[in-house]
Design a protein around this motif. Structure first.
Motif, PDB file in Angstrom:
ATOM      1  N   TYR A   1       0.807  -1.184  -0.040  1.00 40.89           N
ATOM      2  CA  TYR A   1       0.025  -0.025  -0.129  1.00 40.89           C
ATOM      3  C   TYR A   1       0.966   1.256  -0.007  1.00 40.89           C
TER       4      TYR A   1
ATOM      5  N   ALA B   1       1.075  -5.700   2.349  1.00 40.06           N
ATOM      6  CA  ALA B   1      -0.021  -6.627   3.035  1.00 40.06           C
ATOM      7  C   ALA B   1       0.021  -7.969   2.244  1.00 40.06           C
TER       8      ALA B   1
ATOM      9  N   THR C   1      -6.630 -15.120   9.429  1.00 43.09           N
ATOM     10  CA  THR C   1      -6.962 -14.045  10.360  1.00 43.09           C
ATOM     11  C   THR C   1      -7.160 -12.773  10.009  1.00 43.09           C
ATOM     12  N   ASN C   2      -7.918 -12.015  10.806  1.00 43.06           N
ATOM     13  CA  ASN C   2      -8.137 -10.465  10.210  1.00 43.06           C
ATOM     14  C   ASN C   2      -7.048  -9.852   9.831  1.00 43.06           C
ATOM     15  N   GLY C   3      -6.878  -9.160   8.668  1.00 40.22           N
ATOM     16  CA  GLY C   3      -5.932  -8.528   8.214  1.00 40.22           C
ATOM     17  C   GLY C   3      -4.656  -9.282   7.612  1.00 40.22           C
TER      18      GLY C   3
ATOM     19  N   GLY D   1      -4.723 -10.580   4.407  1.00 38.49           N
ATOM     20  CA  GLY D   1      -4.422 -10.186   3.199  1.00 38.49           C
ATOM     21  C   GLY D   1      -5.219 -10.957   2.291  1.00 38.49           C
TER      22      GLY D   1
ATOM     23  N   SER E   1      -6.860  -8.135   0.035  1.00 34.40           N
ATOM     24  CA  SER E   1      -5.971  -7.512  -0.708  1.00 34.40           C
ATOM     25  C   SER E   1      -5.372  -8.364  -1.865  1.00 34.40           C
TER      26      SER E   1
ATOM     27  N   GLU F   1     -16.233 -13.262   1.238  1.00 36.77           N
ATOM     28  CA  GLU F   1     -17.172 -13.189   2.382  1.00 36.77           C
ATOM     29  C   GLU F   1     -18.778 -13.651   1.785  1.00 36.77           C
TER      30      GLU F   1
END
Ligand code: ATP
Length: 312
Positions: A19, A25, A44-46, A48, A51, A162
């Motif tokens: 980014y 990411a 997990t959250n974040g 990637g 992205s 999702e």
């Protein structure tokens, strides 16, 4: 050429995304998806996931590595890929004053060779909600509308970010059935999900991402292989852990005791469970709250998060 020399519909090699802030990411991931396969990206959250999916959808240019969808660079050759791909973003964002049918009609206008709107809405169970304004839909119904729009162009490859977030249990199962039917008809599906059960139910193969890298990949069975099964129960009143047969002899590879609750880990589920039950029968006691679980994707996922120092 349509599909790459290996016959993969999606091919990702050492893919990187950075980014503007300089944050990396996606840190060099490699995987491929064949025609008629469902591939799930977990993490997990974040981790990637989004992205990565955005790079596959051609919404951004990779900082490094290579991505091919249907044999084309989805960013540089967007016009070759876009008409053949269906995209369901995490946030749809439709004009809320339009009805469901009007939204689908407007969307169909942007798609070459769109399937009839009614058919797309019926596929996702929104056939009877066609005249309802989008703002009056529930969160789950909006998610279904997102999916209907992604299906309008009869895509060869479908990206679902999702897809079942916000759906109730029945809606989730209906969506799974629909995705399986699309796969069986030859559609290639790449989805991200937070629901491990969804990946277990749907994915032919999957990758677990962690901090921009692939921490595990394979079929659900391959990824869970090597994970221990779990048995938990309450110790009978007046009994202690030492009253059980020696845990090593039962094939137990790890245990913890929390009050009167005993949790065992084993790679020999049948041997451990049988040993415990035979002991309980002989001692004429009941193992209250007995819970036996074979190794699952959840175990693999938590194991990866734990190993890499993340509170899952
Ligand atoms: N526009 C951006 N600018 C800077 N960093 C970003 C940007 N978008 C995402 N990130 C960061 O990149 C990392 C990966 O984010 P990404 O949304 O791809 O993760 P994810 O796996 O989809 O997460 P989630 O499960 O929470 O949706 C995160 O640390 C996030 O904060």
């Amino acid at each position: 050429m349509d599909i790459n020399e290996h016959g993969h519909v999606i091919e990702v090699t050492d893919l990187r995304r950075v980014y503007g802030s300089g944050f990396e990411a996606v840190r060099g991931i490699t995987f491929s998806v064949d025609r008629g396969e469902i591939f799930a990206l977990l993490g997990t959250n974040g981790a990637g996931k989004t992205s990565t999916v955005e790079l596959l959808e051609g919404l951004a240019r990779p900082a490094g590595g290579r991505v091919r969808v249907l044999g084309h660079d989805p960013h540089a050759e967007r016009t070759a890929v876009r008409p053949r791909a269906g995209v369901m973003l995490q946030e749809g964002g439709f004009p809320s004053e339009l009805t469901v049918a009007e939204t689908a009609r407007m969307w169909a206008g942007c798609v070459s060779r769109a399937r009839p709107e009614k058919e797309a809405l019926a596929l996702v169970g929104l056939g009877r909600r066609a005249d309802v304004r989008v703002k009056q839909l529930s969160g789950g119904e909006r998610r279904r509308l997102d999916l209907a729009l992604a299906l309008l162009g009869e895509p060869e490859v479908l990206f679902l970010d999702e897809p079942t977030t916000g759906l109730d249990a029945e809606g989730r199962r209906d969506t799974w059935e629909l995705v399986r039917a699309l796969r069986d008809a030859g559609t290639t599906v790449l989805l991200t999900t937070h629901y491990l059960e969804e990946a277990e139910q749907l994915a032919d193969r999957l990758a677990i991402l962690h901090e921009g890298r692939i921490a595990a990949t394979g079929t659900p069975a391959e990824v869970t292989a090597g994970q221990p099964s779990r048995i938990s129960f309450r110790l009978p009143v007046g009994y202690f852990l030492g009253d059980l047969p020696p845990l090593g002899e039962l094939g137990v590879c790890g245990h913890e005791v929390d009050g009167d609750v005993v949790r065992l880990r084993t790679r020999e589920l049948q041997r451990t469970a049988t040993g415990l039950l035979v002991w309980a029968e002989g001692a004429r006691v009941e193992l209250r709250g007995l819970d036996v679980r074979s190794a699952s994707l959840e175990e693999a996922f938590l194991g990866i998060a734990r190993e890499q120092g993340v509170a899952a």
